[in-house]
Enzyme design. Structure first.
Site, short mmCIF file in Angstrom:
data_model
loop_
_atom_site.label_atom_id
_atom_site.label_comp_id
_atom_site.label_asym_id
_atom_site.label_seq_id
_atom_site.Cartn_x
_atom_site.Cartn_y
_atom_site.Cartn_z
NE ARG A 37 11.88 28.07 -6.47
CZ ARG A 37 12.07 29.10 -7.29
NH1 ARG A 37 11.04 29.69 -7.86
NH2 ARG A 37 13.28 29.54 -7.55
CG HIS A 49 17.42 31.30 -4.75
ND1 HIS A 49 17.45 30.04 -5.31
CD2 HIS A 49 16.78 32.09 -5.66
CE1 HIS A 49 16.87 30.06 -6.49
NE2 HIS A 49 16.46 31.29 -6.73
CD GLN A 106 19.16 33.83 -8.89
OE1 GLN A 106 18.17 33.21 -9.23
NE2 GLN A 106 19.83 34.59 -9.74
CG ASP A 160 14.86 39.08 -4.72
OD1 ASP A 160 14.11 38.96 -5.72
OD2 ASP A 160 14.89 38.24 -3.79
CB CYS A 177 17.50 36.58 -8.40
SG CYS A 177 16.18 37.22 -7.37
NE ARG A 230 19.44 29.68 -10.72
CZ ARG A 230 18.18 29.63 -10.29
NH1 ARG A 230 17.40 30.69 -10.39
NH2 ARG A 230 17.70 28.53 -9.73
N1 CP Z 1 15.43 33.48 -10.01
C1 CP Z 1 14.62 32.43 -9.91
O1 CP Z 1 14.83 31.52 -9.10
O2 CP Z 1 13.58 32.44 -10.77
P1 CP Z 1 12.30 31.52 -10.72
O3 CP Z 1 11.56 31.86 -9.44
O4 CP Z 1 11.51 31.85 -11.95
O5 CP Z 1 12.74 30.08 -10.71
N1 NVA Z 2 13.24 36.36 -2.89
C1 NVA Z 2 12.47 35.86 -3.99
C2 NVA Z 2 13.37 35.20 -4.98
C3 NVA Z 2 12.69 34.69 -6.22
C4 NVA Z 2 13.60 33.99 -7.15
C5 NVA Z 2 11.43 34.89 -3.48
O1 NVA Z 2 11.75 34.09 -2.59
O2 NVA Z 2 10.29 34.93 -3.95
#
Ligand code: CP
Ligand code: NVA
Length: 304
Positions: free
Chosen positions: A103, A130, A133, A222, A262, A290
């Protein structure tokens, strides 16, 4: 040759449909308590530059259920690109592990990991995309709607990594995708051009949220400020106000619509409590999925 999963478009339509089938099979096995140690003895390095609940927990639990192990590497530990170069981290982790999930902030970081790693690299969220997701989200849509085509999906809010991955999915599966976002907050133009060039789905970017949700089967939102955009949060809170998913906006969608987010959600901003806790919401089914879709992805990329 090893394969990576950095964007949904890394897989073909057949492969994506196969992942949905495998995820269902693994989910059924999990619910029935049937052991499925397909990745017995394997390890997944899980690198994080940003916080996480769902991604970290679902990958770690998923690896355990598949008979392997996931190692959590926090932002402070590895110092990607600071303590050590991305290339060297990729080379070293490949000597210990069978896969890497990362990530990151810049998408170039996950691309760099994939370039220099000898093992599969999975994008667990970058500023651009993502993908895990949105595959889990479509699995949820299939469970509730019984299909992935002949549907209108309305994404309301910021044209961010999540919106971009919906566009990538529309490049592989046929459905109608409306993105309702303020001017200046549109999704990635290159990904949009690519999806449009595939000619599979109708994709529209509109600034009117009511037009976007009109008769939609799936309403999605989101956060308005993603991780890394915290300093813009106050400005965005004002700009995005008309894009709140509330009962009034939802009344323009199909009566049988489902609502996805999400998560994490900022209740009272992009989504109201009454919608998130209401009869159309499937956000916690979505969160659970997920786990199941990622197990399918892990098996596809790492099974020996
Ligand atoms: N939706 C998602 O990716 O959640 P987290 O940021 O908690 O991993
Ligand atoms: N768009 C959000 C998604 C979190 C799962 C971010 O990048 O923070």
């Amino acid at each position: 040759m090893k394969r990576d999963f950095l964007q949904i478009t890394d897989f073909s339509q057949d492969e994506i449909v196969g992942l949905f089938e495998l995820a269902k099979e693994l989910k059924d096995k999990t619910k029935q308590g049937i052991t499925h140690h397909i990745l017995k003895g394997q390890t997944l390095a899980m690198l994080f530059q940003k916080p996480s609940t769902r991604t970290r927990v679902s990958f770690e639990v998923g690896m355990y259920q598949l008979g392997g192990h996931g190692l959590y590497l926090s932002p402070a530990e590895v110092g990607l690109g600071k303590r050590e170069s991305v290339a060297d981290v990729a080379r070293v982790l490949s000597r210990f592990n069978d896969g890497i999930m990362a990530r990151v902030f810049g998408h170039d970081i996950v691309e760099g990991l994939a370039k220099y790693a000898d093992v599969p690299v999975i994008n667990g969220l970058s500023d651009l995309a993502h993908p895990c997701q949105i595959l889990g989200d479509m699995l949820t849509v299939i469970e509730h709607k019984g299909k992935y085509s002949d549907l209108k999906v309305a994404y309301i809010g910021d044209g961010n990594n999540v919106a971009n991955s919906w566009i990538n999915l529309a490049a592989r599966l046929p459905f109608t995708l409306y993105i309702g976002c303020p001017n200046g907050y549109e999704p990635d133009q290159q990904l949009l051009n690519n999806a449009e060039a595939q000619g599979l789905s109708e994709i529209k970017i509109v600034s009117d949220p009511v037009e976007a949700v009109k008769d939609a089967d799936v309403v999605y939102t989101d956060v308005w400020a993603s991780m890394g955009q915290e300093e813009e949060a106050a400005v965005r809170e004002k700009v995005f106000q008309p894009y709140q998913v509330n009962s009034k906006l939802l009344s323009s969608a199909d009566k049988e619509c489902i609502v996805l987010h999400c998560l994490p959600a900022h209740r009272g901003s992009e989504i109201t409590d009454e919608v998130m806790d209401g009869p159309h919401s499937v956000v916690f089914d979505e969160a659970e999925n997920r786990l199941h879709i990622q197990k399918a992805i892990l098996v596809k990329l790492m099974a020996k």
